[in-house]
Design a protein around this motif. Structure first.
Motif, mmCIF file in Angstrom:
data_model
loop_
_atom_site.group_PDB
_atom_site.id
_atom_site.type_symbol
_atom_site.label_atom_id
_atom_site.label_comp_id
_atom_site.label_asym_id
_atom_site.label_seq_id
_atom_site.Cartn_x
_atom_site.Cartn_y
_atom_site.Cartn_z
ATOM 1 N N ALA A 133 0.857 -1.183 0.000
ATOM 2 C CA ALA A 133 0.000 0.000 0.000
ATOM 3 C C ALA A 133 0.891 1.230 0.000
ATOM 4 O O ALA A 133 2.017 1.203 0.526
ATOM 5 N N THR A 134 0.392 2.303 -0.584
ATOM 6 C CA THR A 134 1.149 3.553 -0.631
ATOM 7 C C THR A 134 0.345 4.661 0.027
ATOM 8 O O THR A 134 -0.786 4.935 -0.377
ATOM 9 N N GLY A 183 -7.183 -10.305 2.847
ATOM 10 C CA GLY A 183 -6.710 -11.564 3.398
ATOM 11 C C GLY A 183 -5.203 -11.700 3.438
ATOM 12 O O GLY A 183 -4.686 -12.818 3.522
ATOM 13 N N LYS A 184 -4.477 -10.593 3.354
ATOM 14 C CA LYS A 184 -3.018 -10.625 3.383
ATOM 15 C C LYS A 184 -2.498 -9.485 4.256
ATOM 16 O O LYS A 184 -3.171 -8.482 4.444
ATOM 17 N N GLN A 185 -1.280 -9.687 4.762
ATOM 18 C CA GLN A 185 -0.638 -8.582 5.461
ATOM 19 C C GLN A 185 -0.306 -7.496 4.443
ATOM 20 O O GLN A 185 -0.001 -7.770 3.282
ATOM 21 N N ILE A 186 -0.361 -6.246 4.880
ATOM 22 C CA ILE A 186 -0.140 -5.108 3.983
ATOM 23 C C ILE A 186 1.126 -4.380 4.406
ATOM 24 O O ILE A 186 1.279 -4.003 5.563
ATOM 25 N N ASP A 187 2.031 -4.211 3.460
ATOM 26 C CA ASP A 187 3.253 -3.429 3.690
ATOM 27 C C ASP A 187 3.005 -2.008 3.213
ATOM 28 O O ASP A 187 2.641 -1.789 2.052
ATOM 29 N N SER A 215 14.485 5.576 6.979
ATOM 30 C CA SER A 215 15.434 6.209 6.062
ATOM 31 C C SER A 215 14.698 7.055 5.052
ATOM 32 O O SER A 215 13.628 6.687 4.585
ATOM 33 N N HIS A 216 15.284 8.191 4.688
ATOM 34 C CA HIS A 216 14.686 9.041 3.671
ATOM 35 C C HIS A 216 14.880 8.470 2.277
ATOM 36 O O HIS A 216 14.254 8.924 1.331
ATOM 37 N N ASP A 217 15.757 7.485 2.146
ATOM 38 C CA ASP A 217 15.976 6.920 0.812
ATOM 39 C C ASP A 217 15.264 5.587 0.637
ATOM 40 O O ASP A 217 15.534 4.840 -0.289
ATOM 41 N N GLY A 218 14.329 5.300 1.526
ATOM 42 C CA GLY A 218 13.485 4.134 1.322
ATOM 43 C C GLY A 218 14.016 2.842 1.904
ATOM 44 O O GLY A 218 13.591 1.766 1.502
ATOM 45 N N ALA A 219 14.960 2.871 2.835
ATOM 46 C CA ALA A 219 15.470 1.648 3.437
ATOM 47 C C ALA A 219 14.349 0.905 4.164
ATOM 48 O O ALA A 219 13.442 1.515 4.719
ATOM 49 N N ASP A 220 14.438 -0.415 4.155
ATOM 50 C CA ASP A 220 13.378 -1.208 4.769
ATOM 51 C C ASP A 220 13.355 -1.021 6.278
ATOM 52 O O ASP A 220 14.363 -0.724 6.912
ATOM 53 N N ALA A 227 -1.558 -6.570 11.060
ATOM 54 C CA ALA A 227 -2.414 -6.433 9.884
ATOM 55 C C ALA A 227 -1.715 -5.669 8.777
ATOM 56 O O ALA A 227 -1.851 -5.978 7.598
ATOM 57 N N PHE A 228 -0.933 -4.655 9.164
ATOM 58 C CA PHE A 228 -0.130 -3.932 8.177
ATOM 59 C C PHE A 228 1.173 -3.495 8.833
ATOM 60 O O PHE A 228 1.269 -3.446 10.065
ATOM 61 N N ALA A 229 2.151 -3.218 8.023
ATOM 62 C CA ALA A 229 3.470 -2.862 8.536
ATOM 63 C C ALA A 229 4.075 -1.780 7.664
ATOM 64 O O ALA A 229 3.964 -1.825 6.444
ATOM 65 N N VAL A 230 4.695 -0.805 8.299
ATOM 66 C CA VAL A 230 5.396 0.232 7.553
ATOM 67 C C VAL A 230 6.644 -0.375 6.934
ATOM 68 O O VAL A 230 7.484 -0.941 7.624
#
Length: 325
Positions: A133-134, A183-187, A215-220, A227-230
């Motif tokens: 998700a965005t 039905g799935k976890q959402i990142d 991170s500002h450069d998108g690091a995991d 249910a969802f995770a950043v």
């Protein structure tokens, strides 16, 4: 031409296409060439026209050859956004060019989709255990953000403006419900100018374990099994990715036009106006100055009557004895 699109030309990929976006600073460029990016919001309006001339010159075309213009419609604050749209409309009118409007938030989501597709291709595996998700944002100033929430082709939360703490609540409620639906976890990826300013607010997401992992450069970001995770936070725009950003921006807009969807070039301010129609003035029932003036007039009249009764006269009048005084 304004916001109308010529259907016969919409499928042509060889049309010289100019992208203008002033939703944050300004981005000007001919698709297929390097864009000119101004991040200083205090001067980007003044540089808009020279940058358009420079972009066409570096692309090796005459400004009159521009046949299609993709203009950013925001959401963004009033002054900068208006400048870009007015410039695009004027140029489209002068050239008889197509004019297509495109909001920046949707393209942020398209960009993140491309990133995840590339990551999956590089790892040679398709991760079907979770969805991406965005939360696309843009700086709205006054400690607020423009935002929208997307999954795949779905817009879960439409464009709006709010304070970051309220956005966290809206997104958390929405994604918790969406996890049941899909039905799935959402990142969750948070992306856009202004995202990095509100780390404390994003820490209210229960899955965000530590601000040190952001991170500002998108690091995991390591997240709990919820249910969802950043997944990442990016304080940048798709248009900062040069020159691929303006290409994706144009492709998204042209796709909508091909499908007959809304491509209006009208601005998306979203924020309510700071001014309002004034209320009617109250009828004045008593005014000190007017009352004082009337009182003075009554005093003068009374004095004149009193003086006349005593035979006092002014200059050039006749007394009781008939003689001029």
């Amino acid at each position: 031409m304004d916001s109308e699109v010529q259907a016969n030309d919409i499928d042509r990929e060889d049309l010289p296409t100019l992208v203008i976006d002033t939703s944050f600073g300004s981005t000007v460029g001919i698709v297929g060439h390097q864009a000119i990016i101004e991040s200083d919001s205090r001067s980007h309006v003044e540089k808009l026209q020279p940058n358009i001339a420079r972009a066409t010159r570096e692309a090796g075309i005459d400004p009159h050859q521009i046949a299609r213009i993709i203009v950013g419609t925001g959401p963004a604050p009033f002054t900068g956004l208006r400048a870009g749209i007015v410039a695009a409309k004027a140029l489209a009118y002068a050239n008889g060019a197509e004019l297509i409007g495109q909001n920046i938030l949707e393209v942020q989501h398209q960009w993140m989709k491309q990133i995840h597709q590339c990551d999956q291709a590089a790892s040679d595996s398709a991760n079907t255990a979770s969805l991406h998700a965005t939360l696309a944002v843009n700086d709205a100033r006054r400690h607020q953000l423009y935002y929208a929430l997307y999954i795949g082709e779905d817009e879960l939360l439409p464009m709006d403006i709010d304070f970051p703490e309220a956005i966290v609540t809206h997104v958390s409620d929405c994604l918790t419900a969406a996890q049941t639906t899909y039905g799935k976890q959402i990142d969750l990826d948070i992306v856009g100018h202004g995202a990095g300013r509100y780390m404390q607010e994003w820490s209210r997401f229960p899955q965000l374990q530590s601000l040190d992992q952001v991170s500002h450069d998108g690091a995991d970001i390591t997240a709990q099994d919820e249910a969802f995770a950043v997944s990442s936070i990016r304080d940048e725009s798709v248009l900062d990715q040069n020159p691929d950003g303006i290409r994706l921006f144009a492709q998204t807009a042209i796709m909508h036009a091909k499908r007959g969807q809304e491509v209006s070039a009208e601005p998306l301010y979203l924020r309510r106006p700071d001014v309002s129609v004034p209320k009617p003035l109250k009828q004045v029932t008593y005014h000190e100055e007017s009352s004082s003036g009337a009182r003075n007039n009554r005093t003068s009249n009374a004095f004149a009557e009193h003086s006349g009764a005593r035979g006092t006269v002014g200059k050039g009048t006749v007394g009781k004895d008939g003689e001029s005084r």
